[in-house]
Design an enzyme around this catalytic site. Structure first.
Site, short mmCIF file in Angstrom:
data_model
loop_
_atom_site.label_atom_id
_atom_site.label_comp_id
_atom_site.label_asym_id
_atom_site.label_seq_id
_atom_site.Cartn_x
_atom_site.Cartn_y
_atom_site.Cartn_z
N HIS A 1 0.82 -1.21 0.00
CA HIS A 1 0.00 0.00 0.00
C HIS A 1 0.85 1.26 0.00
CE1 HIS A 1 -3.17 2.82 0.80
NE2 HIS A 1 -2.66 3.17 1.97
N SER A 2 0.48 2.24 -0.83
CA SER A 2 1.08 3.57 -0.83
C SER A 2 2.61 3.51 -0.96
CB SER A 2 0.65 4.32 0.45
OG SER A 2 1.07 5.65 0.43
#
Length: 439
Positions: free
Chosen positions: A342-343
């Site tokens: 994620h991210s």
């Protein structure tokens, strides 16, 4: 209406006071500035200076004592505020220094905060049943923020407990050869993470305050555990027969109290003339006075000054990903390795691939990215990496489009598809995508 030679409007004309021949006075927001016309900087004409944002001193001293304000970035101007009068005399020091701020002493348990997670995984007040309230004390933003951070640290420990008790993961200390005295971090692994012959799932969260097992602290506090943690992913992975490794890329250092440095005063037997020494001492006292004032404004309760001791070979998310790959993932028996990143975790994976391209291509089957912030141009990922990512990666991004709708991208790496909330209800979707890619 005053215009420049190019016809540009320069703001309202200066107000001239009766009887003024050699000096003018320009008034901006209740602050009057005296200057000689020939020395005034034309850049100041029409400028608006917010009240209370600029602190100046007598002629010859530095301006912009408060860090971060625009005035601290301006070069010294020939204009002055007069002799000894400055804005400090107009400030309510008691209010500015917030002497009435409550102590920054907070509970170290959820029960102490009078909060608990209910059966739906929602954080609720024990007595009222209400969600968490950030503005617990009006007009005390700093105190409220510190309270929020203290609660966040408790929640981090709570999630660690869930990883061990509910998900049956083991906490593994790193570096693997760390001495007793050096800073250490840790990751979480399932019992069969390195021995499962079929498949292994690796989870990497994003940047900021989140730690192992979390996607977003804000979602944990304001929504529920399923939205903000990796627990649904882990439980589904275990049920589907995956081994699991949970990275902890933001645990890069430990904090210890900064030792106090005692500065010895200069000897009186200096060869400097007494008059010069007295002048220097006076300047030093004034500087210390201003510094002490600012410190009281910035840190009214004199919090301890901390220093950071970085963890060997894990001093950044990128270093951490490479370390865990070298010492754990590369040694795993799984035929198929899957990443969910994620991210900033997506950026860390791309960096891992740049550093270990052949090994990653040989071992990793697919990579599910969620709102990844990687950039193949800035990270200088080669053509072969970009081609591999197009075939083996997919990036689910926040979008108002229906789920799994193709989203246009300017980067030539991997497909991007829509997800209304990348942390919510994506676990089954991502894992179904992975199942299709199993060899």
């Amino acid at each position: 209406m005053p215009l420049s030679t190019t016809g540009t409007y320069l703001g309202p004309a200066p107000r001239l006071f009766p009887g003024c021949r050699r000096r003018c006075r320009r008034v901006r927001n209740d602050v009057s500035v005296s200057c000689r016309p020939r020395k005034c900087n034309s850049n100041l004409v029409g400028a608006r200076i917010p009240r209370g944002k600029v602190i100046t001193t007598a002629r010859g001293s530095s301006t912009g004592e408060l860090e971060g304000h625009a005035s601290s970035r301006l070069p010294p101007q020939p204009c002055s505020w007069g002799q000894s009068s400055d804005l400090l005399s107009r400030i309510d020091l008691d209010e500015l220094m917030k002497k009435d701020e409550p102590p920054l002493d907070f509970p170290d348990t959820l029960e102490g905060f009078e909060y608990a997670f209910n059966e739906k995984g929602q954080l609720r007040h024990i007595k009222t049943g209400e969600p968490f309230v950030f503005n617990y004390r009006e007009d005390l933003h700093r105190w409220n923020q510190k309270r929020y951070e203290a609660l966040g640290e408790i929640i981090t420990k709570y999630v660690y407990e869930l990883l061990e008790k509910d998900c049956n993961l083991k906490k593994i200390s790193i570096p693997v050869d760390a001495t007793e005295s050096e800073p250490k971090s840790f990751i979480f692994m399932s019992e069969d993470a390195l021995t499962n012959p079929q498949k292994l799932m690796v989870l990497i969260h994003g940047s900021g305050v989140v730690r192992a097992g979390q996607w977003a602290r804000r979602l944990i506090i304001n929504e529920d555990l399923d939205s903000g943690t990796q627990i649904p992913f882990i439980k589904r992975a275990v049920a589907e027969g995956y081994g699991v490794i949970v990275l902890n890329p933001n645990e890069n250092y430990i904090e210890v109290e900064k030792p106090k440095i005692h500065v010895q005063s200069s000897s009186d037997s200096s060869d400097e003339p007494a008059e010069k020494r007295e002048r220097k001492d006076k300047v030093s006292k004034e500087t210390k006075k201003r510094r002490d004032f600012y410190e009281k404004y910035r840190n009214p309760q004199r919090e301890k000054e901390m220093m950071q001791l970085y963890i060997r070979e894990n001093g950044s998310p990128e270093e951490h990903a490479i370390y865990v790959w070298d010492h754990f993932i590369a040694q795993a028996a799984a035929e198929n390795v899957f990443f969910v990143a994620h991210s900033y975790g997506g950026l860390a994976f791309v960096e891992l691939m740049i550093q270990r391209e052949a090994d990653v291509k040989n071992k990793v089957t697919a990579v599910a990215l969620t709102d990844s912030v990687h950039n193949v141009w800035h990270q200088e990922a080669g053509k072969t990496i970009r081609e591999w990512m197009r075939e083996n990666c997919c990036n689910w991004v926040s979008s108002s489009e229906p789920l799994d709708t193709s989203v246009e991208s300017m980067l030539p790496d991997c497909p991007r598809v829509s997800a209304v909330h990348v942390q919510m209800a994506l676990s089954p979707i991502l894992q179904e995508w992975m199942i299709k890619r199993e060899t």
